[in-house]
Scaffold this active site. Structure first.
Site, mmCIF file in Angstrom:
data_model
loop_
_atom_site.group_PDB
_atom_site.id
_atom_site.type_symbol
_atom_site.label_atom_id
_atom_site.label_comp_id
_atom_site.label_asym_id
_atom_site.label_seq_id
_atom_site.Cartn_x
_atom_site.Cartn_y
_atom_site.Cartn_z
ATOM 1 N N ASP A 149 -2.380 0.410 -10.713
ATOM 2 C CA ASP A 149 -3.177 -1.185 -10.547
ATOM 3 C C ASP A 149 -3.212 -2.190 -12.071
ATOM 4 O O ASP A 149 -2.930 -1.127 -13.200
ATOM 5 C CB ASP A 149 -4.141 -1.653 -9.497
ATOM 6 C CG ASP A 149 -4.427 -2.509 -8.930
ATOM 7 O OD1 ASP A 149 -3.806 -3.265 -9.268
ATOM 8 O OD2 ASP A 149 -5.335 -2.177 -8.657
ATOM 9 N N ASP A 204 -1.232 -9.612 -3.849
ATOM 10 C CA ASP A 204 -1.038 -9.219 -2.856
ATOM 11 C C ASP A 204 -0.938 -9.206 -0.959
ATOM 12 O O ASP A 204 -0.929 -11.117 -1.146
ATOM 13 C CB ASP A 204 -2.439 -9.004 -2.035
ATOM 14 C CG ASP A 204 -3.185 -7.847 -3.368
ATOM 15 O OD1 ASP A 204 -2.747 -7.625 -4.086
ATOM 16 O OD2 ASP A 204 -4.138 -6.959 -2.849
HETATM 17 C C1 GLA Z 1 -5.597 -4.833 -5.652
HETATM 18 C C2 GLA Z 1 -4.141 -4.471 -5.072
HETATM 19 C C3 GLA Z 1 -4.176 -4.163 -3.901
HETATM 20 C C4 GLA Z 1 -5.729 -3.098 -3.825
HETATM 21 C C5 GLA Z 1 -6.558 -3.933 -4.637
HETATM 22 C C6 GLA Z 1 -7.714 -2.413 -4.785
HETATM 23 O O1 GLA Z 1 -5.404 -6.413 -5.846
HETATM 24 O O2 GLA Z 1 -2.996 -5.916 -5.684
HETATM 25 O O3 GLA Z 1 -2.555 -3.595 -3.416
HETATM 26 O O4 GLA Z 1 -5.224 -1.867 -5.101
HETATM 27 O O5 GLA Z 1 -6.319 -4.421 -5.860
HETATM 28 O O6 GLA Z 1 -8.737 -3.333 -5.493
#
Ligand code: GLA
Length: 404
Positions: A149, A204
């Site tokens: 991430d 997301d």
């Molecule tokens: C980010 C990623 C998500 C998830 C969260 C976890 O937002 O894009 O897919 O992994 O972090 O905290």
């Protein structure tokens, strides 16, 4: 002269080998599995993950091709005095190695999550400054997949941070699929083909077919919003390097027609198929969508070509995806809120994919067979026009092919 040439070539090959960052020959088709985030967020523990692995087998998902079980954020405990990371003892009392062993014993693969910054998006310990140690630990535990991430990365550069972890994974000596998750912010499709095996192309996903969840300084996107961003990037995808429009929301409450469209769009875009629902509690409809082998075969086709939207007429989108053996997948996606009837007169169909130069030609002498990929049955051939009514926000998917 000849010896000199051989020496120079050998040196070139060796340098290429040294510079090659990622593990090659991994993810030659889009990764397919499950990830904890969409449904469980911070509520992860070893009991639940084991049960999900069990369910992946008993529901037929493993047979349909699903492979990876990935724990997302919040598995972390603390680093020890030497800097090695350990899981949260209360939620993972048997340790990650035992969990990975269990998942492997089911014939599945195991994935984990970390972050390039010093903290993950959930404020757990990130890998910054510990990349090589973390990679060693993952290899020791038997990790097969790492999602990486991009939180708490102020002043950091994706083009430096991701290669660092990629090299660390390679140095650790275990083939680990490397999944970049920087939300498309630095256009990873342009540079990450040598670094990782898939890269998120968007922010997301939000569990909604057509909406934006605006948090002010960041946004989450519905299925259609993500599709629009991801579909532009087909030129960059291929075996071992995939555009990742994020995990699936199938089974998290979307009505069946929208879930079917979501799944079909992801398959047509050769996307990673990472389920994000509770596999232990699926209704029959969710199972039938997630395990539709005909659609999964479209996604997993060996050519690895991301499909494209060919035209939009009266709210019905026509999508095409070239498949191996000169076959094609066709999707008719009704975006509207009312049923639409389509009529395809095959004798007029001659379409060239401008990217691959592949041609679908079903005119006169080029009779093709037709398979309905949601009814999972043969439906004749292209001699007669194809007419069908598509319910609101639903799809009809066909495979158009010739006998071997
Ligand atoms: C980010 C990623 C998500 C998830 C969260 C976890 O937002 O894009 O897919 O992994 O972090 O905290």
């Amino acid at each position: 002269m000849k010896t000199k040439l051989i020496l120079v070539s050998a040196l070139l090959v060796f340098t290429m080998y040294l510079n090659a960052q990622k593990y090659e020959n991994l993810a030659l088709t889009p990764p397919i599995g499950w990830n904890s985030w969409n449904k469980f967020a911070q509520n992860v523990d070893e009991k639940m993950i084991r049960e999900i692995a069990d369910a992946m087998v008993t529901t037929g998902m493993k047979d349909a091709g699903y492979e990876y079980i990935v724990i997302d954020d919040y598995w972390h405990g603390k680093r020890d005095t030497l800097g090695f990371i350990h899981p949260d003892k209360d939620r993972f009392p048997s340790g990650i190695k035992a969990l990975a062993d269990y998942i492997h014993s089911k014939g599945l693969k195991f994935g984990i999550y970390s972050c390039a910054g010093h903290e993950t998006c959930g404020h757990q310990p990130g890998s910054r400054g510990f990349e090589y140690q973390d990679a060693l630990m993952y290899a020791k535990w038997g990790v097969d997949y790492l999602k990486y991430d991009w939180c708490s990365t102020k002043y950091m550069n994706t083009k430096e941070a991701y290669p660092t972890m990629s090299k660390a994974l390679k140095a650790a000596g275990r083939p680990i699929v490397f999944s970049l998750c920087e939300w498309g912010s630095s256009h990873p499709w342009e540079w990450a083909g040598e670094v990782g095996h898939l890269w998120r192309t968007t922010g997301d996903i939000y569990n909604c077919f057509d909406c934006v969840d605006d948090h002010g300084n960041w946004k989450a996107f519905g299925v259609l919003q993500i599709m629009e961003m991801n579909q532009k990037l087909r030129a960059f995808a291929g075996p071992g390097k995939w555009n990742d429009p994020d995990m699936l929301e199938v089974g998290n409450g979307m009505p069946a027609n929208e879930a079917r469209s979501h799944f079909s769009l992801w398959c047509m875009m050769a996307s990673p198929l990472i389920a994000g629902n509770d596999l232990r509690a699926m209704d029959a409809e969710t199972i039938s969508i997630l395990t539709n082998k005909d659609m999964i075969a479209v996604d997993q086709d060996s050519l690895g070509i991301q499909g494209f939207r060919f035209e939009v007429k009266d709210s019905v989108e026509t999508w095409l995806k070239p498949l191996a053996k000169n076959a094609w997948a066709l999707m008719y996606f009704n975006r509207s809120f009312s049923p639409k009837t389509i009529m395809v007169d095959w004798k007029n169909v001659q379409i060239t994919d401008t990217l691959t130069r592949k041609v679908l030609n079903t005119t006169q002498k080029n009779i093709h067979l037709l398979r309905d990929l949601w009814q999972n049955k043969e439906i004749g051939n292209t001699k007669k026009p194809f007419k069908k009514t598509i319910p609101a926000r639903d799809v009809v998917c066909l495979k158009v092919y010739r006998k071997d």
